[in-house]
Motif scaffolding. Structure first.
Motif, mmCIF file in Angstrom:
data_model
loop_
_atom_site.group_PDB
_atom_site.id
_atom_site.type_symbol
_atom_site.label_atom_id
_atom_site.label_comp_id
_atom_site.label_asym_id
_atom_site.label_seq_id
_atom_site.Cartn_x
_atom_site.Cartn_y
_atom_site.Cartn_z
ATOM 1 N N ARG A 233 0.823 -1.212 0.000
ATOM 2 C CA ARG A 233 0.000 0.000 0.000
ATOM 3 C C ARG A 233 0.856 1.261 0.000
ATOM 4 N NH1 ARG A 233 -2.920 -3.536 3.214
ATOM 5 N NH2 ARG A 233 -1.944 -2.771 5.116
ATOM 6 N N LEU A 234 1.960 1.245 0.741
ATOM 7 C CA LEU A 234 2.855 2.401 0.728
ATOM 8 C C LEU A 234 3.446 2.626 -0.655
ATOM 9 C CD1 LEU A 234 4.900 2.191 4.072
ATOM 10 C CD2 LEU A 234 3.348 4.021 3.366
ATOM 11 N N TRP A 235 3.890 1.552 -1.278
ATOM 12 C CA TRP A 235 4.492 1.685 -2.598
ATOM 13 C C TRP A 235 3.470 2.164 -3.625
ATOM 14 C CZ3 TRP A 235 8.808 2.602 -4.732
ATOM 15 C CH2 TRP A 235 9.031 2.316 -6.075
ATOM 16 N N ALA A 236 2.271 1.592 -3.573
ATOM 17 C CA ALA A 236 1.230 2.002 -4.508
ATOM 18 C C ALA A 236 0.875 3.475 -4.324
ATOM 19 C CB ALA A 236 -0.013 1.133 -4.332
ATOM 20 N N ALA A 237 0.802 3.923 -3.070
ATOM 21 C CA ALA A 237 0.476 5.326 -2.803
ATOM 22 C C ALA A 237 1.594 6.243 -3.283
ATOM 23 C CB ALA A 237 0.226 5.530 -1.314
ATOM 24 N N LEU A 238 2.841 5.822 -3.104
ATOM 25 C CA LEU A 238 3.972 6.628 -3.561
ATOM 26 C C LEU A 238 3.931 6.772 -5.086
ATOM 27 C CD1 LEU A 238 7.643 6.413 -2.420
ATOM 28 C CD2 LEU A 238 7.122 6.211 -4.841
ATOM 29 N N VAL A 239 3.755 5.666 -5.794
ATOM 30 C CA VAL A 239 3.742 5.697 -7.255
ATOM 31 C C VAL A 239 2.545 6.494 -7.772
ATOM 32 C CG1 VAL A 239 3.557 4.273 -9.339
ATOM 33 C CG2 VAL A 239 5.023 3.540 -7.444
ATOM 34 N N ALA A 240 1.421 6.413 -7.058
ATOM 35 C CA ALA A 240 0.221 7.129 -7.493
ATOM 36 C C ALA A 240 0.451 8.636 -7.547
ATOM 37 C CB ALA A 240 -0.949 6.810 -6.563
ATOM 38 N N GLY A 241 1.370 9.145 -6.727
ATOM 39 C CA GLY A 241 1.630 10.582 -6.697
ATOM 40 C C GLY A 241 2.680 11.046 -7.676
ATOM 41 N N VAL A 242 3.161 10.131 -8.510
ATOM 42 C CA VAL A 242 4.196 10.474 -9.494
ATOM 43 C C VAL A 242 3.556 10.634 -10.868
ATOM 44 C CG1 VAL A 242 6.323 9.681 -10.612
ATOM 45 C CG2 VAL A 242 5.950 9.246 -8.168
ATOM 46 N N GLY A 243 4.049 11.611 -11.642
ATOM 47 C CA GLY A 243 3.487 11.859 -12.960
ATOM 48 C C GLY A 243 4.072 10.971 -14.047
ATOM 49 N N SER A 244 3.661 11.213 -15.272
ATOM 50 C CA SER A 244 4.059 10.395 -16.414
ATOM 51 C C SER A 244 5.401 10.863 -16.980
ATOM 52 C CB SER A 244 2.994 10.472 -17.504
ATOM 53 O OG SER A 244 2.985 11.769 -18.076
ATOM 54 N N LYS A 245 5.861 10.176 -18.014
ATOM 55 C CA LYS A 245 7.142 10.502 -18.643
ATOM 56 C C LYS A 245 7.110 11.823 -19.390
ATOM 57 C CE LYS A 245 6.113 7.782 -22.790
ATOM 58 N NZ LYS A 245 6.570 6.652 -23.641
ATOM 59 N N ASP A 246 5.935 12.405 -19.582
ATOM 60 C CA ASP A 246 5.823 13.685 -20.275
ATOM 61 C C ASP A 246 6.309 14.851 -19.431
ATOM 62 O OD1 ASP A 246 4.732 12.401 -22.496
ATOM 63 O OD2 ASP A 246 2.697 12.539 -21.669
ATOM 64 N N GLY A 247 6.659 14.579 -18.189
ATOM 65 C CA GLY A 247 7.228 15.612 -17.338
ATOM 66 C C GLY A 247 6.253 16.273 -16.402
ATOM 67 N N GLU A 248 4.982 15.911 -16.488
ATOM 68 C CA GLU A 248 3.981 16.505 -15.609
ATOM 69 C C GLU A 248 3.960 15.756 -14.277
ATOM 70 O OE1 GLU A 248 -0.846 17.352 -15.402
ATOM 71 O OE2 GLU A 248 0.079 16.564 -17.225
ATOM 72 N N ALA A 249 4.278 16.463 -13.208
ATOM 73 C CA ALA A 249 4.248 15.897 -11.849
ATOM 74 C C ALA A 249 5.260 14.778 -11.669
ATOM 75 C CB ALA A 249 2.847 15.389 -11.503
ATOM 76 N N ASP A 250 6.383 14.830 -12.416
ATOM 77 C CA ASP A 250 7.460 13.908 -12.061
ATOM 78 C C ASP A 250 8.048 14.380 -10.732
ATOM 79 O OD1 ASP A 250 8.706 16.192 -12.909
ATOM 80 O OD2 ASP A 250 10.072 15.212 -14.311
#
Length: 305
Positions: A88-105
């Motif tokens: 659950r921690l890992w899933a929550a961490l990844v959920a807050g990261v953006g895509s390769k297009d640079g948005e919210a990386d």
């Protein structure tokens, strides 16, 4: 039942393999758990957990205590909390990261701050003191993990606290040897990366430091583990001749981006499926929303009420 048979469907215990005996033992343990807790209207897995993971019913000379596999299931069901917390921690961490297009990386520092900001304003030792008790005066395990998850199961700090509880349960003498070996998923005594004894070592190192520092360290360890696993799976893409990394989280120019979300569901124990199969075979039944063991189930499983 659910064991090897000769031609004509005849069961002979002499022909049973180790896997046959393990399945039958698990069904017997589950049957006893249903006798004890089936009226609570929980699913098969939580019913088993109530009887085996917590309290003294698994160790006080009861029917299930006499089955050697009970200790293994106690270790599995307790470790399940820590495994689920990491997922659950890992899933929550990844959920807050953006895509390769640079948005919210995100940078590693930003990801560490994400979990740290959820931590209470206290040191690790104080938070440990505030955890629900893990044992009662008689030395029986209490359902501290279950109590914690009923409060706010989706909160990131809930999962950090579950990891801390797992670390405390890994300490020498807390669990019997047979249970402890399965709980740690190994026989040797040294810590493996991210297992409960690893977290316990971090607790010792961070005992007098703010919990937010420990939270940040957990994120750093998850990122490091993810990178190692991804590199271990590195393969050559035969179509392009390039390298292919099997990961949803990637690092580029010191910034993390994702190509997809991670699942946060618990790893399956197969207990719900086993219980449902046994019900289809007539060993268990559901009456008035409560699980019960049928008369035929008692005869086959040699399970006395």
């Amino acid at each position: 039942m659910l064991t090897a048979t000769r031609g004509g469907g005849t069961h002979s215990q002499g022909d049973w393999e180790a896997s046959d005996r393990t399945r039958r033992a698990t069904l017997r343990i589950l049957g006893r758990a249903i006798d004890l807790h089936g009226h609570e209207s929980d699913g098969y897995q939580e019913t088993l957990r109530s009887a085996v993971a917590f309290g003294g019913e698994a160790t006080n000379g009861s029917h299930s205590a006499a089955i050697p596999e009970t200790a293994g299931w106690r270790g599995v069901l307790l470790r399940h909390y820590s495994v689920g917390a990491w997922r659950r921690l890992w899933a929550a961490l990844v959920a807050g990261v953006g895509s390769k297009d640079g948005e919210a990386d995100r940078s590693a520092e930003e990801l560490r701050d994400w979990l740290a900001q959820h931590a209470p304003d206290a040191n690790v030792r104080r938070v440990l003191d505030d955890l629900p008790p893990l044992k009662n005066a008689a030395g029986h395990l209490l359902p501290a993990e279950r109590q914690l998850m009923t409060q706010d199961a989706d909160a990131p700090m809930t999962n950090v606290l579950l990891l801390m509880m797992g670390a405390l349960r890994s300490r020498e003498g807390h669990l019997p040897d047979g249970v402890g070996a399965v709980f740690l998923a190994r026989q040797r005594r040294w810590a493996e990366f991210l297992d409960p004894t690893w977290v316990d070592g971090l607790i010792d190192d961070y005992a007098d430091r703010p919990v937010r520092d420990l939270a940040a360290r957990l994120v750093a360890d998850m990122l490091a583990r993810s990178r190692r696993v991804a590199l271990a799976k590195l393969r050559t893409d035969l179509a392009t001749g390039g390298l292919k990394i099997f990961s949803r989280l990637h690092l580029r120019n010191e910034r993390y981006f994702k190509t997809g979300d991670e699942g946060d569901s618990d790893i399956g124990t197969r207990i719900p499926q086993l219980g449902s199969l046994a019900a289809e075979l007539g060993l268990f039944a559901i009456r008035d929303n409560c699980h019960t063991v049928t008369a035929e189930g008692r005869r086959i499983l040699e399970a006395n009420p």
